[in-house]
Design an enzyme around this catalytic site. Structure first.
Site, PDB file in Angstrom:
ATOM      1  N   ASP A 495      40.359 -35.501  20.090  1.00  0.00           N
ATOM      2  CA  ASP A 495      39.925 -34.212  20.631  1.00  0.00           C
ATOM      3  C   ASP A 495      41.134 -33.537  21.281  1.00  0.00           C
ATOM      4  O   ASP A 495      42.207 -34.148  21.405  1.00  0.00           O
ATOM      5  CB  ASP A 495      38.816 -34.472  21.660  1.00  0.00           C
ATOM      6  CG  ASP A 495      37.985 -33.250  21.994  1.00  0.00           C
ATOM      7  OD1 ASP A 495      38.196 -32.189  21.371  1.00  0.00           O
ATOM      8  OD2 ASP A 495      37.123 -33.353  22.884  1.00  0.00           O
ATOM      9  N   ASP A 570      33.034 -26.920  20.404  1.00  0.00           N
ATOM     10  CA  ASP A 570      32.113 -26.872  21.540  1.00  0.00           C
ATOM     11  C   ASP A 570      31.132 -25.718  21.400  1.00  0.00           C
ATOM     12  O   ASP A 570      31.277 -24.664  22.035  1.00  0.00           O
ATOM     13  CB  ASP A 570      32.908 -26.753  22.840  1.00  0.00           C
ATOM     14  CG  ASP A 570      33.783 -27.983  23.080  1.00  0.00           C
ATOM     15  OD1 ASP A 570      33.530 -29.014  22.443  1.00  0.00           O
ATOM     16  OD2 ASP A 570      34.717 -27.900  23.898  1.00  0.00           O
TER      17      ASP A 570
END
Length: 895
Positions: A495, A570
């Site tokens: 990430d 996200d």
């Protein structure tokens, strides 16, 4: 600095969840974009110096001169194998080398001969060989046209927007932002001055263009005349907005152009910040306006014009000339490789949260899936599992015995993913930091010291993954004796690898940071690609090269498909975010990245029970199927929304597992060919304009059409079923529908509208167990959907599901076909060997007639008569327990 991080975290953990657009530049705030966009079409200063032309068997070179400043450029033109033309433009004599992107191409592309057809003072004409294709180079102003027969396929610099800012000695600023630029509180020193490049492409006959992910926008790209261009610049965009051209986490500079006559592609190989402008001569025209043009005899041919603008580097562009979409996929795959072939388990369902609290929490969630009879393959751990955000470690209190935890999961034939991010906590007691610092592997700031920024651990260093030695060292850290507590069933998630720098400009790295001789501005978009590459190599190495890796990445570039999966970042628990997951993954598939999904349920906010169910039903039919949620959201494991919703989610997940043989076969096909798994309808129906802008439904391979329910409170959806002479079967009711129609489908909360194409055979495994590994030896059911010609074909692929042994021809690949009232299985790969324990336990024929007799013959056995059931109300014929091995040759005759 600590206050900055605290404020950022407060913003993250409160309810004020929306992107702050002020953190991210518009084109007007990006000096090179503003400068380039101010250029007017039709005023090109560049001309070709024909007397400098050199033509070898494989390459044309030609100098271009800018008549305004007398700077010369070098044009190189190559004809590549597979109907691709490569055009490179660089300074003839740059002050210093300009960055050329390495490692993305799988090899130096093989060339084919060019030949000169004609030449005069106005230009040259070259033969491209295939189908009377020619390249016409016009001298004044410079222009390049690719022509086939009488049709212009593509033109370069036809609007005169080629621009090449040459490197120069420092001079007084002529214009703001050329030698220094400030955005908010950040100053970019720009030691090399202006270095932007730009080139325009015209696409006659084209109204539809696609690709250039990642953007939260429609599948069909919009015109940008009245707003910002599409931006390609990998950024950590906190709860992104939808339906705009803002940059997101990844950047693939590949665009596809499609018309009913042809599909082509443009691959702009540049890793710097890039903006893409799109204009069209038919944009804004209503259907009535287009009809009026037709009636009045308007001769205006539709045309789309595209302009690429990058901050630095060179022009290196691959023109993929099709002519079909599948040709373009093959052409792009020949350049950057295909989707990695994942372990079968990775195609199952993944359960994730930021964060499962400790080992007991993991154990309880794992047990919850068994208690509620919901299969899953992977449980995930986010950043809180580490010792103080030190990656490659475990929290000594919450995860004190990770091997015991992993063994417990392994005993159930399940796996785990743990996050390993590329920001490294600056801490003298942290082995990883000390090693990277002592080896000099950190990215440097413009003054030569180690670059530091703020991220989850606080002050962090950023390893220079562009260095081969750094990547090799990083890969070695995944060895079982280095990454303590790990086992073979632990995989990895990268990430924050845009890279995310909380206190940096636009929440990322300063452009004047240094990777050896290169500035970060030159290669920003490729950083995440390198992180995933090094991680995937580490997982392969730890197994001695035997096991296939699984690595999820947030940031990506062209070629990232070779190293694993991506997700759409996200997102939020909102209906529009559910809808946008479809065009976002379709766009990625078109540019080679098939292994795509979105956080099921939405990362931010809390979904209603209805939204969560609908998201599971949609996610079950997307290539990467993972539920994930923010730290600050209520828990949402599938059984926490009441028994009715648990049952609906269970059914959606079970549908995914029954289809795993088909999904796995599609991954194998994508790995072999580069074709997308989840694909827009126009790929298979290229001459049907009704498919060109559809992005609320999609195909999985050729044979399954999915129209998820993505509207709140929906009581029905309208699905377009393509194919004038085709039929489609509802996979739940087996009802037959004709193609080339908009079909209204009433829906309830249990509905997932899915259709199987008539003429196809799809293998399923109907005995769903707690994980895919538990289903390894289970039998197959073949669903044979007959077309109006009463034929059908399909495939069955099987290997061990986790090693690279398929590369050594250890697999079985069968062709299944129904023709002349006989269903047969023949070997598609006679040079391959694989023994399977699975057998065929059921055959279901859709659209069948009732036979008088059914018999089966295997290669080495007698003919056996088979029992069957026939439902005349649905025209479904079912054979139960024919009993042949899935790897055998056999024929079933229907009399």
């Amino acid at each position: 600095m600590t206050a900055v991080l605290v404020l950022w975290l407060v913003a993250c953990l409160t309810g004020t969840w929306a992107v702050d657009r002020g953190n991210f530049k518009t084109c007007d705030q990006s000096s090179f974009c503003k400068r380039q966009r101010a250029l007017k079409p039709g005023e090109s200063p560049y001309r070709a110096l024909l007397e400098t032309m050199e033509l070898t068997n494989t390459r044309l070179t030609l100098q271009l001169i800018n008549d305004n400043n007398k700077v010369r450029l070098l044009l190189e033109l190559y004809r590549l194998q597979g109907n691709i033309t490569r055009v490179k433009i660089n300074e003839l004599k740059p002050l210093k080398p300009r960055y050329e992107v390495p490692d993305v191409l799988v090899r130096e592309p093989p060339t084919e001969p060019l030949s000169l057809l004609s030449q005069d003072e106005n230009g040259v004409v070259l033969s491209l060989g295939a189908e009377a294709q020619r390249v016409i180079v016009s001298a004044r102003p410079f222009r390049l046209d690719i022509v086939e027969g009488r049709d212009v396929l593509m033109s370069l610099n036809s609007r005169g927007l080629l621009a090449f800012e040459h490197l120069r000695m420092h001079e007084d600023e002529k214009e703001d932002g050329m030698w220094e630029e400030t955005f908010k509180s950040h100053t970019d020193s720009k030691p090399n001055g202006p270095s932007a490049i730009s080139l325009d492409f015209s696409l006659p006959g084209v109204e539809h263009v696609y690709g250039i992910p990642e953007h939260a926008d429609t599948l069909r790209l919009k015109t940008t005349d009245n707003g910002d261009p599409y931006r390609l610049y990998n950024l950590d965009v906190f709860q992104y907005e939808l339906y705009n051209p803002m940059a997101l986490y990844g950047a693939v500079p590949v665009m596809l152009a499609h018309s009913a006559q042809r599909t082509t592609g443009i691959f702009w190989l540049n890793a710097a910040e890039t903006w893409v402008d799109i204009s069209s001569n038919t944009a804004g025209k209503t259907v009535f306006g287009k009809m009026l043009d037709y009636v009045q005899g308007s001769s205006e041919t539709p045309q789309t014009d595209v302009r690429w603008i990058s901050e630095s580097g060179i022009i290196d562009v691959f023109l993929m000339l099709g002519p079909t979409a599948k040709d373009v996929f093959a052409q792009y795959a020949s350049l950057t490789g295909t989707q990695s072939f994942p372990p079968l388990t990775a195609v199952g369902y993944h359960q994730c949260r930021w964060n499962y609290n400790d080992q007991e929490d993991v154990k309880a969630v794992d047990a919850g899936f068994d208690e509620h009879d919901i299969p899953y393959d992977f449980i995930w751990l986010d950043i809180e599992h580490t010792d103080g955000k030190r990656y490659f470690t475990w929290d000594p209190h919450k995860f004190a015995s990770p091997k015991e935890m992993l063994q417990g999961i392994m005993d159930k034939k399940r796996k785990m993913v743990a996050i390993v991010d590329p920001h490294i906590k600056v801490d003298n007691n942290y082995k990883i930091h000390n090693e990277i610092r002592s080896r000099g592997y950190y990215i440097k700031n413009k003054d030569g010291g180690d670059y530091e920024g703020w991220c989850w651990p606080g002050s962090a260093g950023y390893p220079d993954f562009t260095r081969e030695d750094m990547r090799a060292w990083w890969a070695s850290m995944f060895a079982y004796d280095q990454y303590e507590g790990t086992m073979e069933n632990l995989y990895t998630w990268n990430d924050m690898n845009e890279p995310s720098v909380f206190n940096g400009p636009e929440v990322t790295m300063h452009k004047d940071a240094m990777h050896g001789a290169w500035e970060h501005r030159d290669l920003h978009n490729i950083y995440g690609f390198y992180v995933q590459m090094a991680t995937a190599e580490g997982l392969v190495q730890r197994s001695g090269g035997v096991e296939r890796p699984f690595v999820l990445t947030r940031a990506f570039f062209a070629g990232s498909q070779r190293y694993g999966a991506v997700w759409t970042g996200d997102n939020a628990a909102e209906w529009d975010h559910l809808k946008i997951s479809i065009p976002m993954c379709l766009s990625l598939g078109l540019v080679g990245i098939s292994f795509c999904g979105a956080d099921v349920g939405g990362f931010f906010k809390s979904p209603s029970a209805e939204l969560l169910v609908r998201w599971y039903q949609t996610g079950a039919y997307q290539p990467f199927f993972r539920a994930h949620a923010h730290l600050d959201t209520p828990r949402r494991e599938p059984w926490l929304f009441g028994p009715e919703n648990t049952a609906l989610i269970r059914e959606a997940v079970r549908q995914r597992y029954t289809l795993l043989p088909y999904w796995y076969q599609q991954f194998y096909h994508a790995h072999r060919t580069g074709e997308p798994i989840m694909r827009p309808l126009w790929v298979e129906y290229p001459q049907d304009p009704a498919t060109f802008a559809l992005d609320d439904e999609f195909l999985i391979g050729r044979d399954l059409l999915v129209h998820p329910v993505t509207e709140e409170g929906s009581r029905g959806v309208t699905a377009y079923l393509p194919g004038k002479d085709e039929v489609w079967f509802d996979v739940h009711t087996f009802q037959k529908h004709n193609g080339a129609q908009n079909l209204y489908i009433p829906v309830t909360m249990s509905s997932i509208p899915v259709f199987q194409r008539g003429g196809s055979i799809i293998p399923r495994k109907l005995r769903v167990r707690r994980s895919s590994s538990c289903m390894e030896h289970d039998p197959y059911t073949l669903f044979v959907a007959l077309n109006p010609q009463r034929t059908a074909e399909g495939e069955l692929y099987e290997d061990d599901g986790h090693t690279f042994n398929y590369e050594k021809k250890e697999f079985l690949h069968r062709r299944l076909s129904f023709v002349n009232n006989a269903l047969s299985s023949v070997n598609l790969a006679p040079d391959a060997t694989f023994t399977t324990q699975s057998w065929i336990e059921r055959i279901v024929l859709l659209g069948a007639r009732k036979p008088s007799r059914v018999s089966m013959k295997t290669a080495d056995g007698p003919e056996n008569q088979l029992e069957f059931d026939y439902d005349s109300s649905t025209s479904v014929l079912t054979l139960r327990k024919p009993g042949m091995n899935a790897g055998a040759d056999w024929t079933v005759n229907f009399e």
